[in-house]
Design a protein around this motif. Structure first.
Motif: not given
Length: 638
Positions: A40, A50, A279
């Motif tokens: 990612f 992502l 994230r």
């Protein structure tokens, strides 16, 4: 009740398992540090977003890629195709030569070329793996304190320098030192992975193969590029196979199935759960699995583990180089056997120093694991694909498995491998060219040496002339040559031609020893030769002339010891006892010069002559007493 034999064997097996953990699994066992983060990476030329769907698909792809490539292809299949305990792509080449089916010369030649290319690509991988592994771990310092970023590269170089300096102590000593560290490492990453899974247990659904298949089929344009980073999870698979001779198939298989694979899978699942939560954890998901108070300790442990990761491919490179030298694809190299009980544990000084310079150069050139990641997968996937192809070809020749089973397995596994190769080709301009360039350079050197060696052997044979005729001429004209007491041993490639040193001694000095041994040292396509089959004596026609031909056989993992082999001559040769302790050893030194013949291109002749300079000294290589060695030179044009 446990029998004494079994009781004593168990600690030995445990030591081998721990040693294998310290040498074999470092590379593949440290892949969780950077694999998921790389998939990612927003700086990737083909970035993968992502999202929840993508994350489940990627984690499932990682786990099932490991299952198919490492567990199935290598642990369950390839490791059963060994050459007297030795593994790796050069062992497969040896088996291919031995079991080559008649009438399929072109197929065998093509597969032999593939095997040499695979070995060359593995050597390229051996240069990149230590650089990216140690860099990725030391970069963990930036998670703790961003101000330490400028120390990452020099500290990495120092760590790698120390690693290469300790190689001379052997993989057994290194394994005893590193093995316990790797036990701790796998336990720690498993515990960290479990703690991550507990934050979002739903990530366990990624263990279902349907997620990997659905991601590939339903989002192929995304999954295809994700595979370029997913392959990082299986780096070290070929090293695992190449290192089989160091510890054996059983300890490696047990360690993989019961510790290494479960720990790695838990780490990937834990990182996936962490990313589902937030994230921002993408900056370093592996290190962020640990609580803040434990992150410095994890960085230090990861650094130690990645040093061990480098050990896996370094040991594998030693095995590949030694086998390639024994099979005639590299010059004669000095190989030190570092264990009296395990024949596969070796140290190759020339390869060690070449890797050291190359690896440290890559560290300073790329300066980050992210930059090296683009270059990493190409050599790995190429070698894995070639190994799979060779395995199924040999399995078809040697095993009674039904053809449809082998073909079905081959189609599935080779298709998976080729998919990885294809996606890594998309990174060609972003760094994938590097391992290909290194591999092609090594391939060129290996094939050039093989071809040049054939030409030199042919021209040397013509210069030496017939041994039978030479001995007959000496017998019919004894007044021409003065016979002196003592034993002389003349090393010679075969039994058909006259040693150049013997010819020069007779024709120019008009002298010969009372006892003459024409000695040929052969390296068999097996790792070791039993002493009962070590020596063979051939009488050259007249027991009274004192001349015999002796062939000594060694395995390609053994260090030849000529005096010891001659002491095995029991019963005595037809001409009587040899004075081995007082014998003089004559070597025919060949000075190579570039000629005008068209056997090779001009640049390949130059390359062959350059490679000839690294050939190890014959006296040391054959274990000859230096104070009783006489060298006589001749010139041969290439």
């Amino acid at each position: 009740m446990i029998s004494p034999a079994r009781s004593s064997a168990s600690p030995t097996r445990l030591v081998l398992i721990v040693g294998a953990l310290g040498v074999v699994f470092g590379d593949i066992g440290t892949s969780p540090i950077y694999t998921l983060q790389t998939v990612f990476n927003p700086g990737d030329p083909h970035p993968v977003a992502l999202t929840v769907d993508n994350l489940y698909g990627v984690v499932s792809l990682i786990v099932w890629s490991i299952v198919l490539i490492v567990t199935v292809t290598y642990v369950l299949l390839a490791m059963r195709m060994d050459n007297h305990g030795e593994g790796g792509i050069m062992a497969l080449l040896t088996l291919l030569r031995r079991w080559a089916p008649r009438g399929r010369a072109r197929t065998v030649a093509f597969l032999s070329g593939l095997a040499v290319l695979g070995a060359a690509l593995f050597l390229g991988d051996s240069m990149i793996t230590p650089a990216i592994s140690v860099l990725s771990a030391v970069e963990g310092l930036k998670v703790i304190n961003p101000g330490l970023a400028e120390w990452v590269v020099p500290l990495t170089a120092v760590i790698l320098l120390v690693l290469f300096l300790v190689q001379r102590f052997g993989s057994a000593a290194v394994g005893r030192l590193f093995g316990p560290v790797m036990v701790v490492w796998f336990v720690v990453i498993a515990v960290c992975g479990i703690s991550g899974i507990m934050r979002d247990p739903g990530i366990l659904l990624a263990l279902l193969p349907t997620y990997a298949i659905g991601f590939l089929v339903g989002h192929f344009q995304i999954a295809f590029f994700a595979l370029a980073a997913v392959v990082l999870a299986v780096t070290g698979a070929e090293a695992l196979y190449a290192d089989m001779g160091h510890f054996g198939r059983w300890p490696i298989s047990v360690a993989w199935l019961f510790l290494v694979f479960p720990a790695c899978a838990l780490s990937y699942l834990g990182q996936g759960a962490l990313l589902l939560q937030k994230r921002a954890n993408l900056s370093a998901p592996f290190f962020l699995l640990a609580p803040s108070w434990a992150q410095l300790a994890l960085v230090l442990l990861a650094t130690a583990a990645t040093v061990i990761a480098s050990q896996a491919v370094i040991s594998g490179a030693f095995s590949v180089a030694a086998q390639a030298s024994g099979l005639g694809y590299l010059p004669r190299l000095r190989v030190a056997h570092t264990s009296s009980s395990t024949h596969g544990q070796i140290y190759v000084p020339w390869m060690n120093w070449l890797l050291m310079v190359s690896v440290i150069t890559l560290v300073f050139a790329f300066r980050s694991s992210a930059s090296l990641a683009f270059a990493y997968g190409m050599a790995v996937t190429g070698t894995i694909t070639i190994t799979t192809i060779l395995f199924f070809f040999l399995a078809r020749q040697r095993w009674s498995t039904p053809g449809w089973v082998l073909w079905g397995g081959a189609v599935v596994l080779v298709s998976v491998d080729l998919l990885f190769v294809a996606v890594n080709l998309t990174k060609f301009t972003h760094g994938a060219w590097l391992p290909l360039a290194i591999g092609l350079a090594a391939f060129t050197v290996m094939t050039t040496w093989q071809r040049g060696r054939e030409l030199i052997t042919d021209r040397r044979t013509r210069a030496e002339g017939s041994l039978t005729e030479f001995v007959r001429d000496m017998r019919f004209d004894p007044d021409l040559v003065y016979r002196v007491p003592g034993t002389a041993v003349f090393l010679n490639p075969g039994s058909e031609t006259t040693p150049l040193a013997l010819r020069a001694n007779v024709e120019h000095n008009h002298v010969r020893h009372d006892r003459i041994v024409i000695l040929t040292v052969t390296v068999d396509t097996v790792p070791r030769v039993d002493d009962s089959a070590r020596v063979q004596v051939i009488d050259l026609g007249d027991p009274a002339d004192g001349i015999v031909h002796v062939t000594t056989r060694f395995g390609y993992t053994e260090t030849p010891d000529v005096p010891r082999a001659l002491r095995l001559l029991q019963p005595e040769p037809p001409e009587g006892a040899l004075d081995v302790e007082g014998a003089s050893y004559f070597l025919s030194k060949i000075e190579l010069r570039e000629g005008r013949d068209r056997g090779m291109a001009h640049w390949r002749k130059r390359l062959f002559l350059a490679a000839a300079h690294i050939t190890s000294d014959a006296s040391n290589y054959f274990g000859l007493p230096r104070n009783r060695v006489i060298v006589m030179g001749s010139q041969i044009e290439l």
